[in-house]
Design an enzyme around this catalytic site. Sequence first.
Site, PDB file in Angstrom:
ATOM      1  CG  ASP A  21      -1.814   1.244   1.304  1.00 38.26           C
ATOM      2  OD1 ASP A  21      -2.414   1.605   0.266  1.00 38.26           O
ATOM      3  OD2 ASP A  21      -1.902   1.873   2.375  1.00 38.26           O
ATOM      4  CB  CYS A  84      -2.966   0.804  -2.592  1.00 41.15           C
ATOM      5  SG  CYS A  84      -3.009   2.568  -2.947  1.00 41.15           S
ATOM      6  CG  ASN A  85      -9.368   1.008  -3.226  1.00 44.24           C
ATOM      7  OD1 ASN A  85     -10.307   0.375  -3.671  1.00 44.24           O
ATOM      8  ND2 ASN A  85      -9.013   0.949  -1.951  1.00 44.24           N
ATOM      9  CB  THR A  86      -4.589   5.218  -5.256  1.00 47.17           C
ATOM     10  OG1 THR A  86      -5.557   5.679  -4.305  1.00 47.17           O
ATOM     11  CG2 THR A  86      -4.129   6.358  -6.122  1.00 47.17           C
ATOM     12  CB  CYS A 195      -9.182   5.060   0.363  1.00 45.93           C
ATOM     13  SG  CYS A 195      -7.557   5.379   1.107  1.00 45.93           S
TER      14      CYS A 195
END
Length: 269
Positions: A21, A84-86, A195
């Site tokens: 992450d 980590c979505n981003t 998130c």
Amino acid sequence: MNFFDLYHTDNRNEAPIAVFDSGVGGISVLRALLAEMPNENYWYYGDSANAPYGTKSLEEVRRLTVSHVDRFIREGAKAVVVACNTATSAAVRYLRQKYPAVPLIGIEPALKPAVLSKNHPNVVVMATPMTIREEKFHNLMDKYMGMAHIIPLPCPGLMEYIEHGDIHSEELEQFLARLFEPFEKQKLDAVVLGCTHYPFVSRELQKVLGEHVTLFEGGPGTARETKRRIEAAGLGKSSQEKGRVYFDNSEQSDDKRKLCKKLLGINFC
Ligand code: DGL
């Protein structure tokens, strides 16, 4: 140091699953992974020195994510979870093409269970500005558009609270209250924590939103998918003995390691 030295093994099934992450948020996914597969070994890597990712450019997040994943694979991780979505929206498609033989699991906002939780619910999706801007999220939203009223809510500045260990304070509560000021809270049915940092502030969020709002996080679904992928690849650890977790961070401070351990022990959601 590499994975095999760390775990004193040259057996691939014993090698750790790398969990990555931009900082400490992925601990919410690690927690779900440990619940699903307690016997596996894990290497948790947070890139706190470069956090936040969510307000950076796509190119920058992709460059950082790819360089970390290259290292995990070079050093022998048997699978990689991009917790980590981003980073998932920036790099997972590219990484799967680069490493077709390695189980590589990403995370996305848990929109599906939120949309299915009620007949045509009002759903807010909290995420970083980058996750919300990216094509991956737009495709996800298009898929469920007809079944719910979906409102994306970019939350710049929120991950910093968790990253600094603040998961319960007056200031945090005020920040969350300001975020939801424009909404008629009694009309909201569900909030998606898009998130991996956000599940740590579930309690504060619930205070601001009211108990009638259900919160959804992506960690448990990602953990189930990781288990499926590891089993399908024949990479499961053979012994049922409890696995080990190694905490690593680009910000090499004891404080960060302590925070990771503390967050892993918290009963949130
Ligand atoms: N934890 C990351 C995510 O799931 C984002 C935090 C950041 O902005 O770095 O999107």
